[in-house]
Design an enzyme around this catalytic site. Structure first.
Site, PDB file in Angstrom:
ATOM      1  N   LYS A  22       0.829  -1.204   0.000  1.00 63.39           N
ATOM      2  CA  LYS A  22       0.000   0.000   0.000  1.00 63.39           C
ATOM      3  C   LYS A  22       0.863   1.253   0.000  1.00 63.39           C
ATOM      4  CE  LYS A  22      -1.789   1.600   3.937  1.00 63.39           C
ATOM      5  NZ  LYS A  22      -1.700   3.069   4.145  1.00 63.39           N
ATOM      6  N   ASN A  23       1.890   1.269   0.846  1.00 67.66           N
ATOM      7  CA  ASN A  23       2.701   2.472   0.993  1.00 67.66           C
ATOM      8  C   ASN A  23       3.631   2.716  -0.194  1.00 67.66           C
ATOM      9  OD1 ASN A  23       1.528   3.023   3.462  1.00 67.66           O
ATOM     10  ND2 ASN A  23       3.101   1.969   4.630  1.00 67.66           N
ATOM     11  N   CYS A 116      -5.921   7.454   9.642  1.00 67.21           N
ATOM     12  CA  CYS A 116      -5.965   6.964  11.019  1.00 67.21           C
ATOM     13  C   CYS A 116      -5.614   8.076  12.002  1.00 67.21           C
ATOM     14  CB  CYS A 116      -4.990   5.800  11.205  1.00 67.21           C
ATOM     15  SG  CYS A 116      -5.497   4.287  10.378  1.00 67.21           S
ATOM     16  N   ARG A 121       0.021  14.783  12.789  1.00 67.41           N
ATOM     17  CA  ARG A 121       0.944  14.494  11.683  1.00 67.41           C
ATOM     18  C   ARG A 121       0.864  15.667  10.712  1.00 67.41           C
ATOM     19  NH1 ARG A 121      -0.223   8.381   9.763  1.00 67.41           N
ATOM     20  NH2 ARG A 121      -2.389   9.019   9.905  1.00 67.41           N
ATOM     21  N   ILE A 123       1.399  18.597   7.988  1.00 65.79           N
ATOM     22  CA  ILE A 123       2.008  18.553   6.656  1.00 65.79           C
ATOM     23  C   ILE A 123       2.961  19.735   6.460  1.00 65.79           C
ATOM     24  CG2 ILE A 123       0.045  17.293   5.714  1.00 65.79           C
ATOM     25  CD1 ILE A 123      -0.827  19.903   4.354  1.00 65.79           C
ATOM     26  N   ASP A 306       4.641   0.714  11.925  1.00 69.05           N
ATOM     27  CA  ASP A 306       3.441  -0.006  11.472  1.00 69.05           C
ATOM     28  C   ASP A 306       3.429  -1.462  11.910  1.00 69.05           C
ATOM     29  OD1 ASP A 306       2.348   2.199  10.313  1.00 69.05           O
ATOM     30  OD2 ASP A 306       2.684   1.596   8.243  1.00 69.05           O
ATOM     31  N   ARG A 398      -8.310  -0.837   4.686  1.00 68.35           N
ATOM     32  CA  ARG A 398      -7.439   0.182   4.098  1.00 68.35           C
ATOM     33  C   ARG A 398      -6.082  -0.402   3.706  1.00 68.35           C
ATOM     34  NH1 ARG A 398      -5.723   3.755   7.783  1.00 68.35           N
ATOM     35  NH2 ARG A 398      -4.671   4.749   6.026  1.00 68.35           N
TER      36      ARG A 398
END
Length: 419
Positions: A22-23, A116, A121, A123, A306, A398
């Site tokens: 996914k990442n 999540c 976090r 930007i 993660d 997700r």
């Protein structure tokens, strides 16, 4: 809302092929916006986050087609430069479209992204980096408006923190630019290297990806290309844990062990038998494991944040005190209270979660708090006699393709139902 029902207590054994990361897929999908032609991505996972990325591309004017695990993006007619608040809030990684939009259209309008709720976090690092590339930024109401009146201008950027997202945004933005961009203190994650590989296949000139210094020499255009997304190391870690928790034996195919050394070291240290030969990993679990040194999450190549929630259910099988210290997200441990409903003996001490000896987990009903925390609850359910119910599994969807089917393929008993 979907619900996972897991009947545990069985040893899981067999083999699985690991899905695409996914990442890796998300920033590569954003980068397809730079190519005024077709991009073909193989091994692109069918996830809700990926679906959200494809919706963004369509909103921007691309044509997107999925055929099983292959996605084709035709960005020839892309012209829009604004992402709706609804799509921005579907996933945190939506901010990675910022650099691509500015580079392609000379302009981008976004709102703060969602995802999540793992703590602040901001930007800011993305914005400050883009400013150094000649981007002008203003805020109006809840919108962030970015313009590049002179195009992207190469620059030297030193990141205060090796942010994966900021590194990706800079690489994408600088790929089609005037001059050369140098990123110092860049993120080193394998997914960064995968993005660079995709861009270089298309005619980009990105060097040093996977190291702390990345150099991007701007080119005039990129060309149609094909790329295979690398395997997802966090998903691989999840199924390795499933085997370790149930005392089973699993072989993972299409899995890069080199990208998972900190994880494999942990499994070996607690007493699992682990073998790998490049693209396959085999693990054999047992009943009780020995404690090892404290896990400390950090940026690659350290133990990934993660994967922290993924291994914590294993603490219930460790005959002694075991702890994990989180250094990336301040709200990472929201799932611990749900895990304790299974009977886990976990306690939070600031930025550290501590387990006090092996316990027998019992089936119960819980709810997901986030993507990886949700996966941790499914793993805990696998080693409980009886049926456990995991609610709010949209978080899990997700990042995991058909998790219940994968578990069933190796001897599990998991179903999904709607409530």
């Amino acid at each position: 809302m979907g619900v996972f029902k897991v009947k545990g207590g069985k040893k899981l054994s067999g083999s699985l092929t690991i899905q695409g990361a996914k990442n890796s897929a998300l920033p590569i999908l954003a980068a397809t916006l730079l190519i005024k032609d077709k991009s073909v991505l193989h091994n692109c996972p069918d996830l809700t986050d990926v679906s959200a990325a494809l919706k963004i591309l369509v909103m921007l004017g691309c044509v997107c087609v999925r055929d099983d695990n292959t996605v084709i993006v035709d960005a020839r007619d892309a012209a829009n430069f604004e992402i709706s608040k609804e799509l921005m809030r579907e996933m945190r990684s939506s901010v990675v479209f910022l650099g691509a939009m500015i580079s392609r259209m000379g302009r981008a309008v976004i709102t703060n992204p969602g995802g999540c709720e793992l703590g602040p976090r901001p930007i800011d690092l993305h914005i400050s980096s883009l400013k150094q590339l000649g981007v002008l930024v203003e805020e109006a109401d809840d919108k962030i408006i970015c313009t590049a009146p002179k195009g992207i201008i190469g620059s030297e950027i030193r990141l205060d923190f090796p942010s994966v997202g900021a590194t990706e945004n800079i690489i994408i933005a600088a790929c089609i630019s005037k001059g050369t961009t140098v990123i110092k203190n860049a993120a080193k994650e394998p997914e960064i290297s995968d993005l660079a590989d995709f861009l270089n296949r298309a005619g980009g000139k990105v060097k040093g990806a996977g190291s702390s210094v990345v150099t991007i020499e701007g080119v005039n255009r990129l060309y149609s290309t094909e790329h295979r997304v690398l395997p997802d190391r966090i998903v691989a870690a999840t199924y390795l844990c499933a085997a370790a928790l149930t005392g089973g034996e699993i072989r993972l195919k299409d899995c890069n062990a080199v990208n998972m050394m900190s994880l494999l070291d942990f499994f070996t240290q607690i007493g699992c038998m682990v073998k790998s030969n490049g693209k396959e990993i085999c693990i054999r679990g047992k009943e009780i494991y020995r404690p090892t040194k404290q896990i400390i999450t950090d940026v690659y190549p350290a133990f990934p944040t993660d994967a922290g929630p993924i291994v914590v259910p294993l603490f219930s099988k460790i005959g002694g005190v075991q702890s994990i210290k989180e250094t990336i997200f301040q709200n990472r441990f929201r799932y611990i209270s749900e895990l304790n409903k299974f009977g886990a003996n976990m306690r939070l001490e600031g930025d550290t979660a501590v387990s006090f000896g092996a316990v027998k987990l019992k089936a119960t009903e819980v709810k997901c708090t986030d993507l990886r925390g949700g996966a941790a609850l499914v793993l805990a359910a696998l080693c409980c006699e009886g049926e456990s119910i995991i609610n709010d599994i949209h978080h899990i969807e997700r990042g995991y393709c058909n998790m219940h089917k994968c578990l069933n393929a190796i001897g599990g008993n998991a179903t999904i139902s709607e409530v």
